[in-house]
Scaffold this active site. Structure first.
Site, PDB file in Angstrom:
ATOM      1  CD  GLU A 174      -2.653  -1.227   2.589  1.00  0.00           C
ATOM      2  OE1 GLU A 174      -2.383  -0.368   3.470  1.00  0.00           O
ATOM      3  OE2 GLU A 174      -3.514  -2.101   2.738  1.00  0.00           O
ATOM      4  CG  HIS A 175       0.147   4.576  -2.500  1.00  0.00           C
ATOM      5  ND1 HIS A 175       1.203   4.615  -3.384  1.00  0.00           N
ATOM      6  CD2 HIS A 175      -0.969   4.350  -3.255  1.00  0.00           C
ATOM      7  CE1 HIS A 175       0.756   4.428  -4.612  1.00  0.00           C
ATOM      8  NE2 HIS A 175      -0.559   4.264  -4.564  1.00  0.00           N
ATOM      9  CB  SER A 176       4.567   5.679   2.328  1.00  0.00           C
ATOM     10  OG  SER A 176       4.556   6.721   1.366  1.00  0.00           O
TER      11      SER A 176
END
Length: 603
Positions: free
Chosen positions: A240-242
Protein backbone atom coordinates in the site's frame (compact mmCIF):
# COMPACT_ATOMS: atom_id res chain seq x y z
CA UNK A 1 0.61 -25.98 -28.86
CA UNK A 2 1.00 -22.35 -27.80
CA UNK A 3 -2.70 -22.12 -26.94
CA UNK A 4 -2.41 -25.39 -25.00
CA UNK A 5 0.47 -24.05 -22.90
CA UNK A 6 -1.50 -20.91 -22.04
CA UNK A 7 -4.52 -23.01 -21.07
CA UNK A 8 -2.39 -25.19 -18.81
CA UNK A 9 -0.95 -22.09 -17.11
CA UNK A 10 -4.42 -20.67 -16.47
CA UNK A 11 -5.70 -23.96 -14.99
CA UNK A 12 -2.68 -24.33 -12.74
CA UNK A 13 -3.04 -20.69 -11.61
CA UNK A 14 -6.71 -21.12 -10.70
CA UNK A 15 -6.03 -24.38 -8.86
CA UNK A 16 -3.08 -22.90 -6.99
CA UNK A 17 -5.12 -19.90 -5.92
CA UNK A 18 -7.64 -22.23 -4.31
CA UNK A 19 -4.76 -23.82 -2.39
CA UNK A 20 -3.69 -20.41 -1.10
CA UNK A 21 -7.22 -19.53 0.01
CA UNK A 22 -7.50 -22.81 1.89
CA UNK A 23 -5.11 -21.57 4.60
CA UNK A 24 -6.84 -22.11 7.99
CA UNK A 25 -7.97 -19.16 10.08
CA UNK A 26 -7.27 -19.20 13.79
CA UNK A 27 -10.28 -18.49 15.97
CA UNK A 28 -9.15 -16.86 19.17
CA UNK A 29 -10.99 -17.34 22.41
CA UNK A 30 -12.41 -13.82 22.42
CA UNK A 31 -11.93 -12.27 18.98
CA UNK A 32 -11.66 -13.50 15.43
CA UNK A 33 -8.47 -11.80 14.29
CA UNK A 34 -7.81 -11.84 10.55
CA UNK A 35 -4.68 -9.79 9.82
CA UNK A 36 -2.64 -6.77 10.95
CA UNK A 37 -3.97 -7.32 14.47
CA UNK A 38 -2.77 -8.87 17.73
CA UNK A 39 -4.59 -9.50 20.97
CA UNK A 40 -2.83 -7.89 23.93
CA UNK A 41 -3.82 -8.20 27.58
CA UNK A 42 -2.45 -5.58 29.98
CA UNK A 43 -2.28 -6.86 33.58
CA UNK A 44 -1.82 -4.35 36.39
CA UNK A 45 0.20 -5.01 39.55
CA UNK A 46 -0.11 -1.35 40.53
CA UNK A 47 -1.58 -0.13 43.81
CA UNK A 48 -3.32 2.73 42.01
CA UNK A 49 -5.56 3.13 38.99
CA UNK A 50 -3.83 4.10 35.74
CA UNK A 51 -4.55 4.98 32.11
CA UNK A 52 -3.15 3.50 28.94
CA UNK A 53 -2.24 5.91 26.15
CA UNK A 54 -0.85 4.81 22.81
CA UNK A 55 0.25 5.90 19.34
CA UNK A 56 1.74 4.15 16.34
CA UNK A 57 5.37 5.03 15.69
CA UNK A 58 4.44 5.65 12.04
CA UNK A 59 2.68 8.81 13.22
CA UNK A 60 5.59 11.26 13.35
CA UNK A 61 5.52 13.75 16.26
CA UNK A 62 1.94 12.81 17.10
CA UNK A 63 0.02 13.14 20.34
CA UNK A 64 -0.71 9.94 22.26
CA UNK A 65 -4.35 8.87 22.35
CA UNK A 66 -6.25 7.60 25.36
CA UNK A 67 -6.92 3.88 24.93
CA UNK A 68 -8.27 2.47 28.16
CA UNK A 69 -8.32 2.62 31.95
CA UNK A 70 -6.12 0.12 33.75
CA UNK A 71 -7.54 -0.36 37.23
CA UNK A 72 -5.41 -1.49 40.15
CA UNK A 73 -4.82 -5.28 40.18
CA UNK A 74 -7.08 -5.67 37.14
CA UNK A 75 -6.51 -6.42 33.46
CA UNK A 76 -7.74 -5.05 30.16
CA UNK A 77 -7.78 -6.68 26.71
CA UNK A 78 -6.97 -4.72 23.55
CA UNK A 79 -6.67 -5.35 19.82
CA UNK A 80 -3.45 -3.76 18.59
CA UNK A 81 -2.32 -2.82 15.07
CA UNK A 82 0.69 -4.92 14.02
CA UNK A 83 1.74 -3.06 10.87
CA UNK A 84 4.10 -0.75 12.75
CA UNK A 85 5.65 -0.67 16.24
CA UNK A 86 3.39 0.82 18.91
CA UNK A 87 4.36 3.27 21.66
CA UNK A 88 2.38 2.87 24.91
CA UNK A 89 2.31 5.13 27.95
CA UNK A 90 0.91 4.30 31.38
CA UNK A 91 -0.08 7.28 33.53
CA UNK A 92 -1.51 7.47 37.04
CA UNK A 93 -5.23 8.19 36.84
CA UNK A 94 -6.72 11.31 38.52
CA UNK A 95 -3.25 12.75 39.18
CA UNK A 96 -3.05 16.18 37.55
CA UNK A 97 0.50 16.80 38.76
CA UNK A 98 2.67 17.44 35.73
CA UNK A 99 5.54 15.64 37.45
CA UNK A 100 3.60 12.40 37.83
CA UNK A 101 5.30 9.26 36.59
CA UNK A 102 4.63 8.39 32.95
CA UNK A 103 6.57 5.50 31.48
CA UNK A 104 6.75 4.70 27.76
CA UNK A 105 6.80 1.21 26.33
CA UNK A 106 7.65 0.50 22.67
CA UNK A 107 6.91 -2.88 21.11
CA UNK A 108 6.16 -4.35 17.69
CA UNK A 109 3.50 -7.02 18.10
CA UNK A 110 3.15 -9.82 15.56
CA UNK A 111 0.16 -10.54 13.39
CA UNK A 112 -2.46 -12.84 14.96
CA UNK A 113 -0.32 -13.14 18.08
CA UNK A 114 -1.58 -13.17 21.65
CA UNK A 115 0.38 -11.36 24.35
CA UNK A 116 0.33 -10.70 28.06
CA UNK A 117 1.89 -7.40 29.21
CA UNK A 118 2.43 -7.11 32.97
CA UNK A 119 2.70 -3.61 34.39
CA UNK A 120 4.74 -3.78 37.60
CA UNK A 121 6.58 -1.54 40.04
CA UNK A 122 10.23 -2.15 40.89
CA UNK A 123 11.43 1.31 41.98
CA UNK A 124 9.83 2.40 38.72
CA UNK A 125 7.22 1.15 36.29
CA UNK A 126 8.37 -1.81 34.22
CA UNK A 127 6.69 -3.86 31.50
CA UNK A 128 7.08 -7.61 31.09
CA UNK A 129 5.89 -9.16 27.83
CA UNK A 130 4.88 -12.82 27.61
CA UNK A 131 3.95 -14.39 24.28
CA UNK A 132 0.87 -16.56 24.89
CA UNK A 133 0.38 -17.42 21.21
CA UNK A 134 3.17 -17.18 18.69
CA UNK A 135 2.33 -14.71 15.90
CA UNK A 136 1.85 -15.86 12.33
CA UNK A 137 4.44 -15.34 9.62
CA UNK A 138 2.17 -13.26 7.43
CA UNK A 139 4.38 -13.44 4.34
CA UNK A 140 3.89 -17.22 3.97
CA UNK A 141 1.28 -16.69 1.27
CA UNK A 142 3.68 -14.49 -0.69
CA UNK A 143 6.32 -17.22 -0.76
CA UNK A 144 3.69 -19.78 -1.78
CA UNK A 145 2.59 -17.48 -4.62
CA UNK A 146 6.20 -16.97 -5.75
CA UNK A 147 6.64 -20.76 -5.82
CA UNK A 148 3.48 -21.19 -7.87
CA UNK A 149 4.51 -18.59 -10.44
CA UNK A 150 8.01 -20.09 -10.60
CA UNK A 151 6.36 -23.44 -11.33
CA UNK A 152 4.25 -21.86 -14.06
CA UNK A 153 7.36 -20.38 -15.64
CA UNK A 154 9.11 -23.77 -15.59
CA UNK A 155 6.01 -25.41 -17.07
CA UNK A 156 5.84 -22.81 -19.83
CA UNK A 157 9.53 -23.27 -20.68
CA UNK A 158 9.15 -27.07 -20.73
CA UNK A 159 6.10 -26.92 -23.04
CA UNK A 160 7.84 -24.42 -25.29
CA UNK A 161 11.00 -26.52 -25.53
CA UNK A 162 8.97 -29.67 -26.23
CA UNK A 163 7.02 -27.86 -28.94
CA UNK A 164 10.21 -26.57 -30.53
CA UNK A 165 11.88 -30.00 -30.39
CA UNK A 166 8.85 -31.66 -31.95
CA UNK A 167 8.68 -29.07 -34.71
CA UNK A 168 12.37 -29.35 -35.56
CA UNK A 169 12.25 -33.16 -35.76
CA UNK A 170 9.15 -33.06 -37.94
CA UNK A 171 10.58 -30.61 -40.44
CA UNK A 172 14.27 -31.50 -40.52
CA UNK A 173 14.33 -35.22 -39.74
CA UNK A 174 17.82 -35.50 -38.24
CA UNK A 175 20.34 -33.64 -36.10
CA UNK A 176 22.56 -33.01 -39.12
CA UNK A 177 19.67 -31.49 -41.04
CA UNK A 178 18.69 -29.48 -37.94
CA UNK A 179 22.14 -27.91 -37.77
CA UNK A 180 22.19 -27.21 -41.49
CA UNK A 181 18.73 -25.66 -41.29
CA UNK A 182 19.83 -23.44 -38.45
CA UNK A 183 22.83 -22.23 -40.38
CA UNK A 184 20.69 -21.66 -43.45
CA UNK A 185 18.14 -19.67 -41.45
CA UNK A 186 20.85 -17.51 -39.91
CA UNK A 187 22.39 -17.00 -43.33
CA UNK A 188 18.97 -16.05 -44.71
CA UNK A 189 18.48 -13.51 -41.93
CA UNK A 190 21.85 -11.95 -42.70
CA UNK A 191 21.02 -11.81 -46.41
CA UNK A 192 17.63 -10.24 -45.66
CA UNK A 193 19.27 -7.65 -43.40
CA UNK A 194 21.90 -6.80 -46.01
CA UNK A 195 19.27 -6.65 -48.74
CA UNK A 196 17.14 -4.36 -46.57
CA UNK A 197 20.06 -2.01 -45.96
CA UNK A 198 20.96 -1.94 -49.66
CA UNK A 199 17.34 -1.27 -50.63
CA UNK A 200 17.12 1.52 -48.09
CA UNK A 201 20.30 3.06 -49.42
CA UNK A 202 19.01 2.95 -52.99
CA UNK A 203 15.64 4.41 -52.09
CA UNK A 204 17.14 7.09 -49.88
CA UNK A 205 15.24 5.96 -46.79
CA UNK A 206 16.63 4.76 -43.49
CA UNK A 207 16.25 1.13 -42.39
CA UNK A 208 13.50 0.41 -39.94
CA UNK A 209 14.55 1.13 -36.34
CA UNK A 210 14.56 -1.85 -34.01
CA UNK A 211 12.07 -1.48 -31.17
CA UNK A 212 13.66 -1.27 -27.73
CA UNK A 213 12.23 -4.40 -26.12
CA UNK A 214 13.73 -3.63 -22.71
CA UNK A 215 11.78 -0.37 -22.52
CA UNK A 216 8.47 -2.12 -23.21
CA UNK A 217 9.37 -4.77 -20.62
CA UNK A 218 10.16 -2.13 -18.00
CA UNK A 219 6.88 -0.38 -18.79
CA UNK A 220 5.01 -3.66 -18.54
CA UNK A 221 6.61 -4.56 -15.20
CA UNK A 222 5.63 -1.16 -13.79
CA UNK A 223 2.08 -1.57 -15.07
CA UNK A 224 1.66 -5.10 -13.68
CA UNK A 225 2.85 -4.00 -10.24
CA UNK A 226 0.56 -0.95 -10.47
CA UNK A 227 -2.46 -3.14 -11.21
CA UNK A 228 -1.57 -5.49 -8.35
CA UNK A 229 -1.27 -2.71 -5.77
CA UNK A 230 -4.36 -0.92 -7.09
CA UNK A 231 -6.31 -4.16 -6.61
CA UNK A 232 -5.19 -4.31 -2.98
CA UNK A 233 -1.81 -6.03 -2.91
CA UNK A 234 -3.11 -8.78 -0.65
CA UNK A 235 -3.77 -6.14 2.01
CA UNK A 236 -0.11 -6.15 3.03
CA UNK A 237 0.96 -2.73 4.29
CA UNK A 238 4.13 -2.70 2.17
CA UNK A 239 2.01 -3.09 -0.96
CA UNK A 240 0.00 0.00 0.00
CA UNK A 241 1.11 3.61 -0.37
CA UNK A 242 3.17 5.06 2.47
CA UNK A 243 1.29 6.98 5.14
CA UNK A 244 3.39 10.10 4.54
CA UNK A 245 7.20 10.02 4.33
CA UNK A 246 9.10 6.94 3.19
CA UNK A 247 8.72 4.35 0.46
CA UNK A 248 6.70 1.19 -0.08
CA UNK A 249 6.43 -1.03 -3.16
CA UNK A 250 3.28 0.84 -4.21
CA UNK A 251 5.21 4.13 -4.30
CA UNK A 252 7.69 2.92 -6.92
CA UNK A 253 5.67 2.26 -10.04
CA UNK A 254 4.02 5.60 -10.88
CA UNK A 255 7.34 7.50 -11.16
CA UNK A 256 8.86 4.64 -13.14
CA UNK A 257 5.96 4.84 -15.56
CA UNK A 258 6.46 8.61 -15.90
CA UNK A 259 10.19 8.06 -16.46
CA UNK A 260 9.51 5.51 -19.22
CA UNK A 261 7.10 7.94 -20.85
CA UNK A 262 9.93 10.49 -21.05
CA UNK A 263 12.27 7.94 -22.65
CA UNK A 264 9.59 7.07 -25.20
CA UNK A 265 9.17 10.74 -26.13
CA UNK A 266 12.78 10.92 -27.37
CA UNK A 267 12.58 7.72 -29.38
CA UNK A 268 9.10 8.40 -30.74
CA UNK A 269 9.80 11.94 -31.93
CA UNK A 270 13.08 10.90 -33.52
CA UNK A 271 11.32 8.06 -35.34
CA UNK A 272 8.52 10.31 -36.59
CA UNK A 273 10.89 13.06 -37.74
CA UNK A 274 12.97 10.48 -39.63
CA UNK A 275 9.79 9.54 -41.51
CA UNK A 276 9.28 13.14 -42.59
CA UNK A 277 6.60 14.16 -40.09
CA UNK A 278 6.62 17.95 -39.70
CA UNK A 279 6.79 19.83 -36.39
CA UNK A 280 3.25 21.10 -36.91
CA UNK A 281 1.97 17.56 -37.28
CA UNK A 282 3.90 16.51 -34.19
CA UNK A 283 2.44 19.44 -32.28
CA UNK A 284 -1.09 18.39 -33.22
CA UNK A 285 -0.32 14.85 -32.11
CA UNK A 286 0.98 16.11 -28.74
CA UNK A 287 -2.13 18.25 -28.17
CA UNK A 288 -4.43 15.38 -29.12
CA UNK A 289 -2.68 12.91 -26.82
CA UNK A 290 -2.62 15.39 -23.93
CA UNK A 291 -6.36 16.06 -24.17
CA UNK A 292 -7.26 12.37 -24.46
CA UNK A 293 -5.15 11.44 -21.42
CA UNK A 294 -6.67 14.23 -19.33
CA UNK A 295 -10.25 13.36 -20.31
CA UNK A 296 -9.64 9.65 -19.68
CA UNK A 297 -8.42 10.58 -16.21
CA UNK A 298 -11.57 12.58 -15.51
CA UNK A 299 -13.64 9.65 -16.78
CA UNK A 300 -11.93 7.25 -14.36
CA UNK A 301 -12.44 9.70 -11.48
CA UNK A 302 -16.20 9.25 -11.85
CA UNK A 303 -16.02 5.46 -11.33
CA UNK A 304 -18.05 4.07 -8.44
CA UNK A 305 -20.75 6.70 -8.68
CA UNK A 306 -18.49 9.71 -8.03
CA UNK A 307 -20.18 11.66 -10.82
CA UNK A 308 -21.63 14.61 -8.92
CA UNK A 309 -20.15 17.61 -10.71
CA UNK A 310 -20.16 19.57 -7.46
CA UNK A 311 -17.63 17.12 -5.98
CA UNK A 312 -15.87 15.53 -8.95
CA UNK A 313 -12.13 15.13 -8.45
CA UNK A 314 -10.15 16.99 -11.11
CA UNK A 315 -6.52 15.88 -10.57
CA UNK A 316 -5.56 12.24 -11.05
CA UNK A 317 -2.98 9.81 -12.36
CA UNK A 318 -3.70 10.20 -16.08
CA UNK A 319 -4.09 13.95 -15.63
CA UNK A 320 -0.59 14.01 -14.14
CA UNK A 321 0.62 11.98 -17.12
CA UNK A 322 -0.97 14.41 -19.56
CA UNK A 323 0.61 17.51 -17.98
CA UNK A 324 4.06 15.94 -17.73
CA UNK A 325 3.85 14.58 -21.27
CA UNK A 326 2.73 17.90 -22.72
CA UNK A 327 5.51 20.01 -21.19
CA UNK A 328 8.36 17.61 -21.94
CA UNK A 329 7.12 16.69 -25.42
CA UNK A 330 6.82 20.39 -26.34
CA UNK A 331 10.34 21.03 -25.01
CA UNK A 332 11.70 18.21 -27.11
CA UNK A 333 9.72 19.36 -30.15
CA UNK A 334 11.18 22.87 -29.92
CA UNK A 335 14.79 22.10 -29.02
CA UNK A 336 15.45 18.63 -30.44
CA UNK A 337 18.30 18.35 -32.91
CA UNK A 338 20.18 15.66 -34.75
CA UNK A 339 23.19 14.40 -32.78
CA UNK A 340 26.41 15.99 -33.93
CA UNK A 341 29.32 13.81 -34.91
CA UNK A 342 31.96 14.05 -32.22
CA UNK A 343 35.16 12.04 -32.38
CA UNK A 344 35.37 9.39 -29.69
CA UNK A 345 37.67 10.41 -26.86
CA UNK A 346 36.92 14.11 -27.28
CA UNK A 347 35.78 15.60 -23.95
CA UNK A 348 32.61 16.89 -25.57
CA UNK A 349 31.57 13.37 -26.52
CA UNK A 350 31.01 12.60 -22.85
CA UNK A 351 28.56 15.48 -22.29
CA UNK A 352 27.01 15.96 -25.73
CA UNK A 353 23.67 14.47 -24.62
CA UNK A 354 23.42 17.25 -22.00
CA UNK A 355 25.19 20.27 -23.52
CA UNK A 356 23.41 19.98 -26.86
CA UNK A 357 20.16 20.51 -24.97
CA UNK A 358 21.21 23.31 -22.61
CA UNK A 359 18.03 25.27 -23.41
CA UNK A 360 15.83 22.39 -22.19
CA UNK A 361 17.86 22.18 -19.00
CA UNK A 362 17.42 25.92 -18.37
CA UNK A 363 13.63 25.52 -18.57
CA UNK A 364 13.66 22.51 -16.22
CA UNK A 365 15.96 24.24 -13.73
CA UNK A 366 13.66 27.27 -13.77
CA UNK A 367 10.69 24.99 -12.99
CA UNK A 368 12.58 23.34 -10.12
CA UNK A 369 13.55 26.73 -8.67
CA UNK A 370 9.88 27.78 -8.88
CA UNK A 371 8.82 24.55 -7.15
CA UNK A 372 11.39 25.03 -4.36
CA UNK A 373 10.44 28.68 -3.78
CA UNK A 374 6.72 27.89 -3.63
CA UNK A 375 7.32 24.94 -1.30
CA UNK A 376 9.53 26.72 1.22
CA UNK A 377 8.60 30.41 0.88
CA UNK A 378 4.87 30.60 0.11
CA UNK A 379 2.96 31.82 3.20
CA UNK A 380 0.15 29.43 4.16
CA UNK A 381 -2.44 30.84 6.53
CA UNK A 382 -2.34 29.17 9.95
CA UNK A 383 0.63 26.97 9.08
CA UNK A 384 4.41 27.26 9.36
CA UNK A 385 6.03 28.53 6.15
CA UNK A 386 7.88 25.71 4.40
CA UNK A 387 5.92 23.00 6.23
CA UNK A 388 6.23 19.55 4.56
CA UNK A 389 4.25 17.48 7.03
CA UNK A 390 0.87 15.74 6.89
CA UNK A 391 -0.89 18.18 9.20
CA UNK A 392 -4.02 16.92 10.88
CA UNK A 393 -5.27 16.96 14.44
CA UNK A 394 -2.73 14.43 15.73
CA UNK A 395 0.36 16.58 15.23
CA UNK A 396 2.01 17.69 18.43
CA UNK A 397 4.18 20.81 18.16
CA UNK A 398 4.54 24.50 18.91
CA UNK A 399 1.40 25.47 17.03
CA UNK A 400 -1.92 24.62 18.63
CA UNK A 401 -3.37 23.13 15.46
CA UNK A 402 -2.04 21.67 12.22
CA UNK A 403 -5.45 20.45 11.10
CA UNK A 404 -5.48 22.46 7.84
CA UNK A 405 -1.76 22.21 7.06
CA UNK A 406 -1.64 18.95 5.12
CA UNK A 407 1.12 19.20 2.51
CA UNK A 408 1.88 22.83 3.33
CA UNK A 409 2.07 24.91 0.14
CA UNK A 410 1.09 21.93 -2.06
CA UNK A 411 -2.23 21.44 -0.27
CA UNK A 412 -2.88 25.18 -0.08
CA UNK A 413 -2.38 25.68 -3.85
CA UNK A 414 -4.70 22.79 -4.74
CA UNK A 415 -7.49 24.03 -2.48
CA UNK A 416 -7.14 27.52 -3.92
CA UNK A 417 -6.94 26.40 -7.56
CA UNK A 418 -9.38 23.45 -7.70
CA UNK A 419 -11.47 24.00 -4.58
CA UNK A 420 -11.49 21.62 -1.62
CA UNK A 421 -14.45 19.66 -3.03
CA UNK A 422 -12.59 18.83 -6.25
CA UNK A 423 -9.47 17.19 -4.83
CA UNK A 424 -8.90 13.74 -3.31
CA UNK A 425 -10.92 13.31 -0.13
CA UNK A 426 -9.24 10.20 1.34
CA UNK A 427 -5.44 10.64 1.44
CA UNK A 428 -3.32 7.88 2.96
CA UNK A 429 -2.42 10.07 5.94
CA UNK A 430 -6.05 10.61 6.94
CA UNK A 431 -6.54 7.48 9.09
CA UNK A 432 -3.51 8.16 11.30
CA UNK A 433 -3.15 11.94 11.28
CA UNK A 434 -6.82 12.92 11.10
CA UNK A 435 -6.36 15.12 8.04
CA UNK A 436 -8.91 16.44 5.58
CA UNK A 437 -8.81 16.48 1.78
CA UNK A 438 -5.43 16.39 0.07
CA UNK A 439 -4.48 15.37 -3.48
CA UNK A 440 -1.20 13.52 -4.15
CA UNK A 441 -1.60 14.33 -7.87
CA UNK A 442 -1.96 18.06 -7.32
CA UNK A 443 -0.51 21.12 -9.05
CA UNK A 444 2.81 21.59 -7.24
CA UNK A 445 3.77 17.94 -7.56
CA UNK A 446 3.22 18.19 -11.32
CA UNK A 447 6.42 20.24 -11.56
CA UNK A 448 8.57 17.48 -10.08
CA UNK A 449 6.64 14.98 -12.20
CA UNK A 450 7.73 16.99 -15.25
CA UNK A 451 11.30 16.74 -13.95
CA UNK A 452 10.93 12.95 -13.65
CA UNK A 453 9.67 12.80 -17.23
CA UNK A 454 12.59 14.93 -18.33
CA UNK A 455 15.06 12.55 -16.66
CA UNK A 456 13.42 9.76 -18.64
CA UNK A 457 13.86 11.92 -21.74
CA UNK A 458 17.54 12.13 -20.84
CA UNK A 459 17.72 8.33 -20.78
CA UNK A 460 16.24 8.35 -24.28
CA UNK A 461 18.91 10.84 -25.40
CA UNK A 462 21.61 8.49 -24.12
CA UNK A 463 20.19 5.68 -26.28
CA UNK A 464 19.74 8.06 -29.21
CA UNK A 465 23.16 9.76 -29.09
CA UNK A 466 25.46 6.86 -28.26
CA UNK A 467 25.39 3.81 -30.56
CA UNK A 468 27.67 1.60 -28.46
CA UNK A 469 26.05 -0.67 -25.88
CA UNK A 470 28.90 -0.06 -23.44
CA UNK A 471 28.50 3.70 -23.75
CA UNK A 472 24.76 3.49 -23.16
CA UNK A 473 25.03 1.19 -20.15
CA UNK A 474 27.81 3.24 -18.55
CA UNK A 475 25.92 6.50 -18.87
CA UNK A 476 22.65 5.05 -17.60
CA UNK A 477 24.40 3.69 -14.51
CA UNK A 478 26.30 6.96 -13.92
CA UNK A 479 23.05 8.94 -14.11
CA UNK A 480 21.53 6.48 -11.65
CA UNK A 481 24.40 6.99 -9.21
CA UNK A 482 24.32 10.79 -9.51
CA UNK A 483 20.55 11.16 -9.00
CA UNK A 484 20.59 8.65 -6.14
CA UNK A 485 23.46 10.41 -4.40
CA UNK A 486 21.81 13.85 -4.63
CA UNK A 487 18.52 12.45 -3.34
CA UNK A 488 20.25 10.70 -0.43
CA UNK A 489 22.09 13.89 0.56
CA UNK A 490 18.93 16.03 0.47
CA UNK A 491 16.98 13.58 2.67
CA UNK A 492 20.06 12.91 4.85
CA UNK A 493 19.42 9.19 4.34
CA UNK A 494 16.60 9.58 6.86
CA UNK A 495 12.89 8.98 6.64
CA UNK A 496 11.73 12.06 8.55
CA UNK A 497 14.73 14.22 9.51
CA UNK A 498 16.18 15.30 6.16
CA UNK A 499 15.99 18.71 4.52
CA UNK A 500 13.56 17.28 1.95
CA UNK A 501 12.11 13.90 2.97
CA UNK A 502 11.30 11.25 0.39
CA UNK A 503 7.55 11.69 0.03
CA UNK A 504 5.23 10.30 -2.62
CA UNK A 505 2.25 12.39 -1.45
CA UNK A 506 4.22 15.58 -2.17
CA UNK A 507 6.22 14.16 -5.08
CA UNK A 508 9.15 15.78 -3.30
CA UNK A 509 12.39 16.46 -5.15
CA UNK A 510 14.15 13.69 -3.22
CA UNK A 511 11.36 11.24 -4.09
CA UNK A 512 11.85 11.96 -7.78
CA UNK A 513 15.65 11.74 -7.59
CA UNK A 514 15.66 8.45 -5.66
CA UNK A 515 13.07 6.86 -7.96
CA UNK A 516 14.88 8.18 -11.05
CA UNK A 517 18.05 6.55 -9.74
CA UNK A 518 16.24 3.22 -9.54
CA UNK A 519 14.74 3.75 -13.01
CA UNK A 520 18.11 4.50 -14.67
CA UNK A 521 19.70 1.39 -13.16
CA UNK A 522 16.71 -0.86 -13.86
CA UNK A 523 16.57 0.32 -17.48
CA UNK A 524 20.30 -0.43 -17.81
CA UNK A 525 19.73 -3.87 -16.31
CA UNK A 526 16.84 -4.72 -18.64
CA UNK A 527 18.68 -3.28 -21.63
CA UNK A 528 21.65 -5.55 -20.92
CA UNK A 529 19.78 -8.81 -20.34
CA UNK A 530 17.17 -8.27 -23.09
CA UNK A 531 18.67 -6.16 -25.90
CA UNK A 532 22.42 -6.68 -25.47
CA UNK A 533 22.56 -10.24 -24.18
CA UNK A 534 19.23 -11.80 -25.09
CA UNK A 535 19.06 -13.93 -21.96
CA UNK A 536 15.48 -12.87 -21.27
CA UNK A 537 12.69 -12.19 -23.73
CA UNK A 538 10.83 -9.80 -21.43
CA UNK A 539 7.71 -11.97 -21.34
CA UNK A 540 5.10 -11.72 -19.95
CA UNK A 541 5.74 -8.08 -19.00
CA UNK A 542 6.58 -7.22 -22.61
CA UNK A 543 2.99 -7.97 -23.65
CA UNK A 544 1.60 -5.65 -20.96
CA UNK A 545 4.06 -2.92 -21.93
CA UNK A 546 2.87 -3.03 -25.54
CA UNK A 547 -0.72 -2.24 -24.51
CA UNK A 548 -0.26 -0.14 -21.39
CA UNK A 549 -3.07 2.38 -21.88
CA UNK A 550 -5.60 -0.38 -22.65
CA UNK A 551 -4.69 -2.34 -19.53
CA UNK A 552 -4.57 0.69 -17.25
CA UNK A 553 -8.00 2.01 -18.23
CA UNK A 554 -9.60 -1.44 -18.39
CA UNK A 555 -8.35 -2.60 -15.00
CA UNK A 556 -9.82 0.55 -13.42
CA UNK A 557 -13.17 0.24 -15.22
CA UNK A 558 -13.73 -3.48 -14.60
CA UNK A 559 -12.46 -3.66 -11.04
CA UNK A 560 -15.21 -5.07 -8.85
CA UNK A 561 -16.38 -7.64 -11.41
CA UNK A 562 -15.83 -11.37 -10.93
CA UNK A 563 -13.31 -13.00 -11.43
CA UNK A 564 -11.20 -9.88 -10.95
CA UNK A 565 -12.54 -9.59 -7.40
CA UNK A 566 -15.12 -11.08 -5.08
CA UNK A 567 -16.44 -10.69 -1.55
CA UNK A 568 -13.82 -12.34 0.69
CA UNK A 569 -15.07 -15.39 2.60
CA UNK A 570 -12.56 -15.38 5.47
CA UNK A 571 -10.81 -12.07 4.88
CA UNK A 572 -7.23 -13.30 5.32
CA UNK A 573 -4.08 -12.07 3.62
CA UNK A 574 -4.01 -15.35 1.72
CA UNK A 575 -7.45 -14.86 0.20
CA UNK A 576 -6.87 -11.21 -0.68
CA UNK A 577 -3.50 -12.09 -2.20
CA UNK A 578 -5.00 -14.88 -4.32
CA UNK A 579 -7.79 -12.58 -5.48
CA UNK A 580 -5.44 -9.73 -6.39
CA UNK A 581 -2.95 -12.01 -8.15
CA UNK A 582 -5.71 -13.66 -10.19
CA UNK A 583 -7.06 -10.23 -11.19
CA UNK A 584 -3.59 -9.06 -12.22
CA UNK A 585 -2.82 -12.31 -14.08
CA UNK A 586 -6.04 -12.04 -16.06
CA UNK A 587 -4.96 -8.67 -17.42
CA UNK A 588 -1.57 -10.11 -18.37
CA UNK A 589 -3.39 -12.83 -20.32
CA UNK A 590 -5.54 -10.17 -21.96
CA UNK A 591 -2.36 -8.35 -22.98
CA UNK A 592 -0.95 -11.59 -24.41
CA UNK A 593 -4.14 -12.22 -26.40
CA UNK A 594 -4.08 -8.67 -27.79
CA UNK A 595 -0.46 -9.22 -28.79
CA UNK A 596 -1.26 -12.45 -30.65
CA UNK A 597 -4.06 -10.80 -32.64
CA UNK A 598 -1.91 -7.68 -33.16
CA UNK A 599 -4.33 -5.33 -31.40
CA UNK A 600 -2.60 -2.33 -29.81
CA UNK A 601 -4.48 0.66 -28.40
CA UNK A 602 -2.54 3.86 -28.95
CA UNK A 603 -3.56 7.47 -28.44
Amino acid sequence: MKKLSITICVLVLLFSSSVIVAEPLDILEIHQVTFDTAEVQFVSSLVYDAEIWAQTTECYKCKSLFVSDLLSMEHVELLVDTRYPMLFQVKEKYNTNSNTTSVSFRYHFGENGKYNVSVEIDNQLIFVVDVLKKPDFSATSIFVAIGIYAGLICLYIAVKQASRHKCVNKVCGSDVLNNNATVSLEHLKQEQTSHGEQSSAKSGTKPRTKRLRSLDTFRGLSLVIMIFVNYGGGRYWYFEHSIWNGLTVADLVFPWFVFIMGTSITLSQHSLRSKGVTKLELFKKIIRRTIILFLLGLFLNTAGGHNDLHFIRIPGVLQRFSISYFVVAILELIFAKAPRKVSEGNWYSYVADVFDYWAEWLVIIALLVTHTCLTFLLPVSGCPTGYLGPGGDMIYGKNSSYSLCTGGAAGYIDKWFFGEDHIYQYPTCQAIYGTGAYDPEGMLGSITSIFMTFLGLQAGKIIFHFPGNGQRLTRLVIWGIITGAIGTILCKASKDDGWIPVNKNLWSLTYVLVLASMAFILLAFFYYIIDVKPWYSGNPFYYAGMNSILLYVSHEVFFGYFPLSWAPYKGTHAEYLAMNLIGTSIWVLVAYHCYTIKFFLKI
